[in-house]
Design an enzyme around this catalytic site. Structure first.
Site, mmCIF file in Angstrom:
data_model
loop_
_atom_site.group_PDB
_atom_site.id
_atom_site.type_symbol
_atom_site.label_atom_id
_atom_site.label_comp_id
_atom_site.label_asym_id
_atom_site.label_seq_id
_atom_site.Cartn_x
_atom_site.Cartn_y
_atom_site.Cartn_z
ATOM 1 N N HIS A 74 -27.293 -21.706 -11.749
ATOM 2 C CA HIS A 74 -27.466 -20.847 -12.921
ATOM 3 C C HIS A 74 -26.347 -21.133 -13.906
ATOM 4 O O HIS A 74 -25.175 -21.160 -13.544
ATOM 5 C CB HIS A 74 -27.428 -19.360 -12.552
ATOM 6 C CG HIS A 74 -27.537 -18.477 -13.769
ATOM 7 N ND1 HIS A 74 -28.741 -18.202 -14.368
ATOM 8 C CD2 HIS A 74 -26.590 -17.861 -14.524
ATOM 9 C CE1 HIS A 74 -28.533 -17.444 -15.436
ATOM 10 N NE2 HIS A 74 -27.244 -17.226 -15.558
ATOM 11 N N ASP A 134 -33.938 -4.874 -13.923
ATOM 12 C CA ASP A 134 -33.083 -5.657 -14.815
ATOM 13 C C ASP A 134 -33.721 -5.837 -16.182
ATOM 14 O O ASP A 134 -33.029 -5.815 -17.199
ATOM 15 C CB ASP A 134 -32.777 -7.025 -14.200
ATOM 16 C CG ASP A 134 -31.959 -7.884 -15.145
ATOM 17 O OD1 ASP A 134 -30.834 -7.458 -15.478
ATOM 18 O OD2 ASP A 134 -32.437 -8.932 -15.585
ATOM 19 N N ARG A 188 -29.191 -2.729 -22.850
ATOM 20 C CA ARG A 188 -27.831 -3.213 -23.113
ATOM 21 C C ARG A 188 -27.773 -3.907 -24.468
ATOM 22 O O ARG A 188 -26.793 -3.792 -25.198
ATOM 23 C CB ARG A 188 -27.397 -4.192 -22.018
ATOM 24 C CG ARG A 188 -27.004 -3.529 -20.713
ATOM 25 C CD ARG A 188 -26.952 -4.540 -19.568
ATOM 26 N NE ARG A 188 -26.162 -5.695 -19.907
ATOM 27 C CZ ARG A 188 -26.443 -6.938 -19.509
ATOM 28 N NH1 ARG A 188 -27.508 -7.182 -18.789
ATOM 29 N NH2 ARG A 188 -25.662 -7.933 -19.847
ATOM 30 N N LYS A 245 -31.430 -11.230 -10.087
ATOM 31 C CA LYS A 245 -32.564 -12.162 -10.159
ATOM 32 C C LYS A 245 -32.341 -13.361 -9.249
ATOM 33 O O LYS A 245 -33.259 -13.810 -8.560
ATOM 34 C CB LYS A 245 -32.784 -12.614 -11.608
ATOM 35 C CG LYS A 245 -33.207 -11.488 -12.549
ATOM 36 C CD LYS A 245 -33.657 -12.009 -13.894
ATOM 37 C CE LYS A 245 -32.524 -12.542 -14.741
ATOM 38 N NZ LYS A 245 -31.755 -11.520 -15.446
#
Length: 437
Positions: A93, A172, A179, A198
């Site tokens: 990631h 999320d 957010r 995730k």
């Protein structure tokens, strides 16, 4: 109506006053928010309290776990190749940057060593490019795969780059949108839990994080990037995932392209044994970490990139998702070249400004529903540290919409700084390696 175990006000007050949230309180909060029992304004207040008061390691770990439990988990424990041999899984990631096409050569490179790479990726927003946007520049290539098709492709090809399913960590998705509109995106506990919920739900055995720092990165400050990397490594480790992070430089774009089709073109150059040195260096470093985490050490990763071993997997991976690996990629209709304003050393090619220029030209999107131009972007001709002459080409801008060119030219001109050789920039790419403590 069932009685709730806690109240939102109770949770907000506890965190506002700097208290540690208990496990049951955290589990209830995420569950209640996901099913709509906590109002958006209450979750906004809690996000802000977390932003200012922070969370300790056990709180972030429990928060992440609760987000994972809001949806499905993928399980690769039975994954095997056609001969029945078990396949270990590893994933990467990146926190996002400009010209960051590393996933494209990386997934097939790692898979060429017999380790499966389930790379669930996303689309770009703002100045950072999205892996799926890049691959969708290839005629016929499809990002959406069913779980059955994903497992089948991992078994036979070894690598998949596709869109993440909607069933992974649905909490999320709600929290991320909130957010974004409440100025709490930068809260490290919330960033780390968003990314890791995730990634852990994806079920990979090993995870390598590429945490960017600098102008074109999500985190501009090295201390904050380091804290984010350490937090995510701890979260992965606590969840039983073998996790490590590399802190990497995003002051200047990766490689010589920022766009979609042109980044695919550059990735294919790397898979063919060429391409820019920084893309090769980071691809090899991340592949080495991914393979080591899966138990494969002392192999010639750089050699496998150079000799075409990874290219074979790339071609199969693209074809398996409907793409034609031999198809001509889209080319923008309009181009303009920006030249060096003076003679000297190129001290700076600012990643944020180049990313904004590529976005302005049509390579990125301002809202999730926007479309992108496959051929748009910025092709760079030199990297910081190079000697340039006045009038020498620095970057070529590409777009199908010429009315966007003027603003993009201004951004690229702003990105360039030419000066004295005495001020040569620090061009180190990998700043540090962060492992579990």
């Amino acid at each position: 109506m069932a009685t709730e175990q806690f109240s939102a006000v109770e949770v907000i007050r506890a965190k506002r006053d700097g208290q540690v949230l208990g496990n049951e309180m955290i589990d209830w909060t995420i569950d209640a928010y996901t099913r709509g029992a906590i109002a958006e304004e209450q979750m906004s207040a809690l996000n802000m309290a977390i932003y200012f008061q922070g969370m300790n390691r056990s709180e972030i770990s429990r928060w992440t776990n609760a987000m994972i439990n809001s949806g499905e988990r993928m399980d690769f424990s039975t994954l095997a190749d056609p001969s029945g041999k078990h396949l270990a899984t590893t994933d990467k990631h990146s926190t996002g940057g400009v010209g960051d096409k590393i996933t494209l050569p990386l997934a097939p490179l790692v898979a060429s060593f017999g380790v499966a790479v389930p790379q669930l990726s996303g689309r770009g927003l703002g100045h950072t490019g999205g892996t799926l946007d890049k691959l969708e520049a290839i005629p016929g290539w499809k990002a959406e795969l069913s779980n059955e098709a994903l497992f089948d492709q991992l078994s036979t090809v070894g690598a998949v780059i596709c869109a993440a399913g909607t069933g992974l960590a649905p909490a999320d998705k709600k929290l991320y949108a909130l957010r974004d509109v409440t100025a709490t995106v930068e809260a490290i506990p919330l960033i780390a839990s968003s990314i890791m919920s995730k990634k852990i739900a994806e079920g990979t055995g090993t995870l390598v994080l590429d945490v960017k720092v600098g102008s074109g990165a999500f985190m501009k400050d090295e201390a904050m990037s380091r804290e984010l990397a350490e937090t995510m490594v701890n979260l992965g480790t606590d969840a039983g995932v073998n996790t490590v992070a590399l802190l990497t430089n995003m002051e200047t774009p990766l490689g010589l392209t920022a766009g979609n089709a042109i980044e695919v073109e550059e990735s294919v150059e790397v898979l063919a044994g060429g391409g820019p040195q920084d893309v090769i260096e980071l691809t090899v470093a991340l592949a080495t970490e991914m393979l080591a985490g899966a138990g494969i050490k002392d192999v010639d990763v750089a050699g496998a990139l150079k000799n075409g071993q990874a290219m074979d997997v790339w071609r199969k991976m693209i074809a398996a998702q409907g793409g034609d690996p031999d198809a001509k990629l889209p080319v923008a209709k309009e181009s303009h070249t920006v030249v060096a304003p003076a003679e000297g050393v190129l001290l700076k090619l600012d990643a944020m400004d180049i990313g904004l220029a590529a976005w302005t030209l049509g390579a990125g999107r301002a809202r999730k529903e926007d479309s992108v131009q496959a051929g748009a972007g910025v092709r760079m001709h030199v990297k910081p540290g190079a000697l340039v002459r006045r009038g020498e080409p620095i970057a070529t801008l590409l777009t199908d919409t010429p009315e966007k060119m003027e603003r993009a030219i201004e951004l690229v001109q702003r990105a360039i700084m030419v000066g004295s050789a005495d001020d040569r920039p620090d061009t180190r790419l990998i700043l540090d390696r962060i492992a579990a403590k």
